[in-house]
Design a protein around this motif. Structure first.
Motif, PDB file in Angstrom:
ATOM      1  N   LEU A 162       0.916  -1.110  -0.016  1.00 24.05           N
ATOM      2  CA  LEU A 162      -0.091  -0.054   0.139  1.00 24.05           C
ATOM      3  C   LEU A 162       0.756   1.189   0.099  1.00 24.05           C
ATOM      4  CD1 LEU A 162      -2.638  -0.878   2.789  1.00 24.05           C
ATOM      5  CD2 LEU A 162      -2.989  -0.925   0.105  1.00 24.05           C
ATOM      6  N   PRO A 163       0.636   2.243  -0.966  1.00 25.23           N
ATOM      7  CA  PRO A 163       1.120   3.577  -0.847  1.00 25.23           C
ATOM      8  C   PRO A 163       0.760   4.345   0.548  1.00 25.23           C
ATOM      9  CG  PRO A 163       0.254   3.287  -2.980  1.00 25.23           C
ATOM     10  CD  PRO A 163      -0.245   1.996  -2.076  1.00 25.23           C
ATOM     11  N   GLU A 164       1.690   5.361   0.772  1.00 24.08           N
ATOM     12  CA  GLU A 164       1.234   6.139   2.049  1.00 24.08           C
ATOM     13  C   GLU A 164       0.009   6.810   1.894  1.00 24.08           C
ATOM     14  OE1 GLU A 164       2.931   9.946   4.600  1.00 24.08           O
ATOM     15  OE2 GLU A 164       4.189   9.034   3.043  1.00 24.08           O
ATOM     16  N   GLY A 165      -1.066   6.607   2.816  1.00 26.71           N
ATOM     17  CA  GLY A 165      -2.252   7.360   2.610  1.00 26.71           C
ATOM     18  C   GLY A 165      -3.493   6.320   2.070  1.00 26.71           C
ATOM     19  N   VAL A 166      -3.061   5.254   1.433  1.00 32.38           N
ATOM     20  CA  VAL A 166      -4.020   4.606   0.759  1.00 32.38           C
ATOM     21  C   VAL A 166      -4.600   3.341   1.678  1.00 32.38           C
ATOM     22  CG1 VAL A 166      -4.453   2.881  -1.281  1.00 32.38           C
ATOM     23  CG2 VAL A 166      -3.054   4.974  -1.452  1.00 32.38           C
ATOM     24  N   GLU A 167      -5.836   3.073   1.728  1.00 34.15           N
ATOM     25  CA  GLU A 167      -6.216   2.075   2.558  1.00 34.15           C
ATOM     26  C   GLU A 167      -7.266   1.135   1.483  1.00 34.15           C
ATOM     27  OE1 GLU A 167      -5.486   0.890   5.335  1.00 34.15           O
ATOM     28  OE2 GLU A 167      -4.306   2.373   6.013  1.00 34.15           O
ATOM     29  N   VAL A 168      -7.257  -0.020   1.596  1.00 37.26           N
ATOM     30  CA  VAL A 168      -8.220  -1.241   1.119  1.00 37.26           C
ATOM     31  C   VAL A 168      -8.933  -1.845   1.939  1.00 37.26           C
ATOM     32  CG1 VAL A 168      -8.353  -2.976  -0.793  1.00 37.26           C
ATOM     33  CG2 VAL A 168      -6.521  -0.993  -1.040  1.00 37.26           C
ATOM     34  N   ARG A 181       0.639  -1.969  -6.569  1.00 33.35           N
ATOM     35  CA  ARG A 181       1.405  -0.728  -6.074  1.00 33.35           C
ATOM     36  C   ARG A 181       1.275   0.378  -7.108  1.00 33.35           C
ATOM     37  NH1 ARG A 181       4.162   1.411  -1.456  1.00 33.35           N
ATOM     38  NH2 ARG A 181       4.858   3.297  -1.984  1.00 33.35           N
ATOM     39  N   GLN A 182       1.412  -0.067  -8.177  1.00 35.52           N
ATOM     40  CA  GLN A 182       1.309   0.844  -9.347  1.00 35.52           C
ATOM     41  C   GLN A 182      -0.023   1.497  -9.260  1.00 35.52           C
ATOM     42  OE1 GLN A 182       1.547  -0.446 -13.614  1.00 35.52           O
ATOM     43  NE2 GLN A 182       3.008   1.202 -13.797  1.00 35.52           N
ATOM     44  N   ALA A 183      -0.983   0.554  -9.487  1.00 31.56           N
ATOM     45  CA  ALA A 183      -2.348   0.995  -9.420  1.00 31.56           C
ATOM     46  C   ALA A 183      -3.018   1.860  -8.290  1.00 31.56           C
ATOM     47  CB  ALA A 183      -3.394  -0.326  -9.723  1.00 31.56           C
ATOM     48  N   LEU A 184      -2.514   1.257  -7.246  1.00 29.44           N
ATOM     49  CA  LEU A 184      -3.010   2.309  -5.993  1.00 29.44           C
ATOM     50  C   LEU A 184      -2.223   3.473  -6.213  1.00 29.44           C
ATOM     51  CD1 LEU A 184      -2.936  -0.795  -3.514  1.00 29.44           C
ATOM     52  CD2 LEU A 184      -4.955   0.213  -4.669  1.00 29.44           C
ATOM     53  N   ALA A 242      -4.287   6.968  -6.124  1.00 30.11           N
ATOM     54  CA  ALA A 242      -4.075   8.291  -5.258  1.00 30.11           C
ATOM     55  C   ALA A 242      -3.515   9.398  -5.716  1.00 30.11           C
ATOM     56  CB  ALA A 242      -2.712   7.769  -4.266  1.00 30.11           C
ATOM     57  N   THR A 243      -2.784   9.441  -6.994  1.00 31.38           N
ATOM     58  CA  THR A 243      -2.626  10.486  -7.609  1.00 31.38           C
ATOM     59  C   THR A 243      -3.811  11.220  -8.182  1.00 31.38           C
ATOM     60  OG1 THR A 243      -0.297   9.722  -8.287  1.00 31.38           O
ATOM     61  CG2 THR A 243      -1.191  11.580  -9.428  1.00 31.38           C
ATOM     62  N   LEU A 244      -4.525  10.378  -9.020  1.00 34.01           N
ATOM     63  CA  LEU A 244      -5.835  10.981  -9.545  1.00 34.01           C
ATOM     64  C   LEU A 244      -6.819  11.653  -8.431  1.00 34.01           C
ATOM     65  CD1 LEU A 244      -6.511   7.883 -12.061  1.00 34.01           C
ATOM     66  CD2 LEU A 244      -5.967  10.137 -12.638  1.00 34.01           C
ATOM     67  N   HIS A 245      -6.944  10.747  -7.241  1.00 31.71           N
ATOM     68  CA  HIS A 245      -7.692  11.346  -6.436  1.00 31.71           C
ATOM     69  C   HIS A 245      -7.228  12.959  -5.727  1.00 31.71           C
ATOM     70  CE1 HIS A 245     -10.455  11.298  -2.669  1.00 31.71           C
ATOM     71  NE2 HIS A 245      -9.458  11.694  -2.157  1.00 31.71           N
ATOM     72  N   ARG A 246      -5.850  12.761  -5.501  1.00 35.11           N
ATOM     73  CA  ARG A 246      -5.388  14.095  -5.010  1.00 35.11           C
ATOM     74  C   ARG A 246      -5.458  15.269  -5.825  1.00 35.11           C
ATOM     75  NH1 ARG A 246      -1.007  10.375  -2.264  1.00 35.11           N
ATOM     76  NH2 ARG A 246      -1.887   9.844  -0.407  1.00 35.11           N
ATOM     77  N   GLU A 247      -5.287  14.994  -7.240  1.00 40.67           N
ATOM     78  CA  GLU A 247      -5.269  15.984  -8.195  1.00 40.67           C
ATOM     79  C   GLU A 247      -6.798  16.348  -8.466  1.00 40.67           C
ATOM     80  OE1 GLU A 247      -2.869  17.674 -10.025  1.00 40.67           O
ATOM     81  OE2 GLU A 247      -1.405  16.765  -8.923  1.00 40.67           O
ATOM     82  N   HIS A 297     -14.443   1.003  -0.769  1.00 42.64           N
ATOM     83  CA  HIS A 297     -13.413   0.138  -0.466  1.00 42.64           C
ATOM     84  C   HIS A 297     -12.072   0.528  -0.435  1.00 42.64           C
ATOM     85  CE1 HIS A 297     -17.020  -2.637  -1.260  1.00 42.64           C
ATOM     86  NE2 HIS A 297     -16.834  -3.104  -0.039  1.00 42.64           N
ATOM     87  N   ILE A 298     -11.912   1.636  -1.049  1.00 45.04           N
ATOM     88  CA  ILE A 298     -10.449   2.071  -1.385  1.00 45.04           C
ATOM     89  C   ILE A 298     -10.470   3.514  -1.017  1.00 45.04           C
ATOM     90  CG2 ILE A 298      -8.501   2.709  -3.052  1.00 45.04           C
ATOM     91  CD1 ILE A 298      -9.330   0.451  -4.528  1.00 45.04           C
ATOM     92  N   THR A 299      -9.753   4.056   0.050  1.00 45.94           N
ATOM     93  CA  THR A 299      -9.735   5.374   0.436  1.00 45.94           C
ATOM     94  C   THR A 299      -8.109   5.974   0.294  1.00 45.94           C
ATOM     95  OG1 THR A 299      -9.241   4.594   2.796  1.00 45.94           O
ATOM     96  CG2 THR A 299     -11.588   4.934   2.055  1.00 45.94           C
ATOM     97  N   VAL A 300      -8.505   7.331   0.187  1.00 37.44           N
ATOM     98  CA  VAL A 300      -7.100   7.925  -0.064  1.00 37.44           C
ATOM     99  C   VAL A 300      -7.099   9.012   1.105  1.00 37.44           C
ATOM    100  CG1 VAL A 300      -5.587   9.449  -1.612  1.00 37.44           C
ATOM    101  CG2 VAL A 300      -6.609   7.282  -2.454  1.00 37.44           C
ATOM    102  N   ASP A 301      -6.141   9.082   1.871  1.00 35.22           N
ATOM    103  CA  ASP A 301      -6.078  10.058   2.839  1.00 35.22           C
ATOM    104  C   ASP A 301      -7.345  10.057   3.733  1.00 35.22           C
ATOM    105  OD1 ASP A 301      -3.410  10.745   1.828  1.00 35.22           O
ATOM    106  OD2 ASP A 301      -4.368  12.522   0.464  1.00 35.22           O
ATOM    107  N   GLY A 302      -7.982   9.044   4.090  1.00 38.29           N
ATOM    108  CA  GLY A 302      -9.221   8.794   4.687  1.00 38.29           C
ATOM    109  C   GLY A 302     -10.562   9.488   4.001  1.00 38.29           C
ATOM    110  N   GLN A 303     -10.353   9.569   2.629  1.00 37.85           N
ATOM    111  CA  GLN A 303     -11.694  10.213   1.995  1.00 37.85           C
ATOM    112  C   GLN A 303     -12.103   8.622   0.878  1.00 37.85           C
ATOM    113  OE1 GLN A 303     -10.251  13.650  -0.180  1.00 37.85           O
ATOM    114  NE2 GLN A 303     -11.683  14.822   1.008  1.00 37.85           N
ATOM    115  N   ARG A 304     -13.245   8.629   0.739  1.00 34.42           N
ATOM    116  CA  ARG A 304     -13.461   7.652  -0.262  1.00 34.42           C
ATOM    117  C   ARG A 304     -13.009   8.122  -1.675  1.00 34.42           C
ATOM    118  NH1 ARG A 304     -19.699   5.755   0.079  1.00 34.42           N
ATOM    119  NH2 ARG A 304     -19.548   4.452   2.230  1.00 34.42           N
TER     120      ARG A 304
END
Length: 540
Positions: free
Chosen positions: A13-19, A33-36, A40-45, A187-194
């Motif tokens: 899991l990358p940092e900030g990602v939960e499954v 790892r690449q997909a997650l 994460a990049t798409l979510h944050r952007e 089922h996949i969150t980034v920095d605590g967000q769906r």
């Protein structure tokens, strides 16, 4: 994350990602790892802009409720009036699209679709699917195996399924449809967000299959659903560039066909093509969701925007003719494909029913081909040959008819808004039909299946959306049933629901949850924008 068992994989899991979804053997190949990291990049952007656009949708509905009407945007007139721009050249595998098969991405359906003889397979992670966690992960896994030529399936009865050939040039081009902007992935969150369900579907597919598709002489292609504004297409275009850069793929490799299946999008067809620039592959006439969107957008505006029975609304209704002719004109003006709507009929063992169904499909496809469409959708492999024959007769040796610019077409905003000119009546039979189909579909949807055969039609989420929306609209506009003279009220609908459920096959308990959800959507004072949002929360 779910506690691993002795056989379940452990994700990197990358940092900030939960499954939090269950992990089965093989899932780690898709949840790499690449997909997650890409998710994460798409979510944050892009997540702030997704939320902004969803909020803007509500503003449009409020404006319409206050008396405003949809119209072509004055601020984008320069895009529509500039005749110099075109979309990118047709991508490999997307030159000839005369028949497109649609269906969910389970393993059996994937094989049947790839063996169907269609030119394109719309591999559906959206309306013909459900966002059950297993489908989210196993869909991309099945597509990857199909592209690699390694897919096989044995049914519980022992029947074996395999590809007719592993030569990708001889198989349909896969075009995956991710979820719309309105759906989250819980089922996949980034920095605590769906995260966005659509971006999750896109990222998993890209990381699993994009290079395989390129190596096979085609590419990563997508159908984009339920957009309501050209700025929503701009978010997708930015997502494409982010993903292509992250994976080392040249920009413009991805191609996207957009479904024009919302009422606001019908007034922004050229702008949507323009926003996707070199990624544009065309537009599709998503007729069933389009009707749902008409009801949703104008639900409080009185009898001028009340549609008759769902089955009475045909593609020859004036507003539907305006919509499809404008779509063909827009696409061909810009060098893009125009793809026709769904033929939902499925073959039956009853020869009389079968003959009528094939006649309807043939007539529908002939109208589309003669109107200039470059291809059309079918929902069952048994309908592929009929659609192919019709388009072969019109296209001949040409791969498409993009050169038919339909310069004769001149559609106004008033033409698109002419709902009151739709022939047909509201009847008790139609009301009962909406109740039956809505409840039967939801009962299956909640178990994880999104494509359901009901009354010789392959139904998906759009059917349930139209059904519950019509019931809500008829109640709130005090519609009188033409065949019984009764006024549609909550009490009448509740009585008919009880009668319909009593007649359904199986035990009434099988429909309890679906009935409650349908009643909540159809009988409530407030209108919910999407049935699938609360249904997703009810799903395990």
């Amino acid at each position: 994350m779910t506690e691993p068992t002795a056989t379940s994989p452990v994700l990197d899991l990358p940092e900030g990602v939960e499954v939090t979804g269950e992990l089965k053997p093989g899932y780690e190949e898709i949840l790499s790892r690449q997909a997650l990291e890409l998710i994460a990049t798409l979510h944050r952007e892009l997540e702030p802009r997704r939320q902004e656009r969803l909020a803007a949708r509500a503003e449009v509905v409020r404006a319409v409720s206050d008396g405003a009407d949809l119209d072509f945007l004055p601020e984008t007139a320069h895009i529509r009036e500039d005749d110099s721009w075109r979309v990118g050249e047709h991508a490999p595998g997307l030159v000839d699209r005369r028949v497109e098969m649609t269906g969910p991405t389970d393993r059996k359906m994937t094989i049947n679709a790839m063996n169907s003889g269609a030119r394109v397979w719309l591999a559906d992670q959206e309306d013909a699917n459900t966002p059950m966690w297993a489908n989210v992960v196993e869909g991309p896994l099945n597509l990857r195996d199909a592209i690699a030529g390694t897919i096989s399936f044995t049914s519980p009865e022992g029947k074996e399924y395999a590809l007719s050939t592993t030569d990708q040039a001889q198989l349909p081009t896969i075009v995956m449809r991710p979820r719309g902007w309105h759906l989250d992935e819980k089922h996949i969150t980034v920095d605590g967000q769906r995260t966005s369900g659509g971006l999750v579907d896109f990222a998993l597919s890209m990381c699993a299959s994009a290079q395989l598709q390129i190596d096979a002489g085609k590419g990563p292609y997508f159908y984009l659903p339920k957009m309501e504004h050209h700025l929503e297409a701009r978010i997708w275009n930015d997502a494409f560039n982010i993903a292509q850069d992250a994976l080392g793929i040249p920009r413009g490799t991805i191609r996207a066909t957009c479904l024009i299946e919302t009422y606001p999008a019908a007034f922004q067809m050229e702008e949507i093509l323009y926003e996707l620039k070199e990624h544009s592959a065309g537009l599709n006439a998503g007729r069933w969701d389009y009707l749902f969107s008409i009801i949703k957008t104008y639900r409080t505006r009185g009898e001028d925007f009340v549609l008759p029975d769902r089955n009475a609304v045909t593609m020859t209704a004036p507003m539907m003719r305006a919509y499809t002719e404008l779509l063909v004109r827009t696409c061909h003006k810009r060098g893009a494909h125009a793809i026709g709507g769904m033929a939902a009929f499925i073959p039956s063992k009853d020869e009389e029913i079968n003959a009528a169904a094939f006649d309807k499909v043939r007539g529908d496809k002939q109208r589309e081909a003669n109107d200039g469409f470059d291809g059309s959708w079918v929902a069952h492999p048994g309908m592929v040959e009929t659609c192919l024959e019709v388009f072969d007769a019109v296209l001949g040796d040409k791969p498409n008819q993009v050169d038919n610019t339909r310069a004769d077409v001149d559609v106004s905003a008033a033409d698109l808004l002419a709902v009151k000119n739709t022939p047909g009546e509201v009847t008790e039979e139609g009301l009962r039909g909406n109740i039956e189909v809505g409840i039967r579909y939801l009962a299956v949807w909640l178990t994880g299946r999104g494509a359901v055969g009901i009354n010789n039609l392959m139904e998906d989420a759009a059917t349930a959306e139209i059904s519950r929306s019509q019931v809500w609209q008829w109640i709130h506009n005090g519609v009188t049933l033409a065949d019984t003279g009764e006024t549609v009220t909550r009490e009448l609908v509740q009585r008919l629901m009880d009668e319909v459920v009593a007649e359904l096959p199986g035990d009434a308990a099988d429909y309890r949850e679906a009935t409650g959800l349908f009643a909540e959507m159809a009988l409530s004072e407030d209108y919910a924008d999407f049935l699938t949002v609360p249904a997703y929360e009810a799903m395990p």
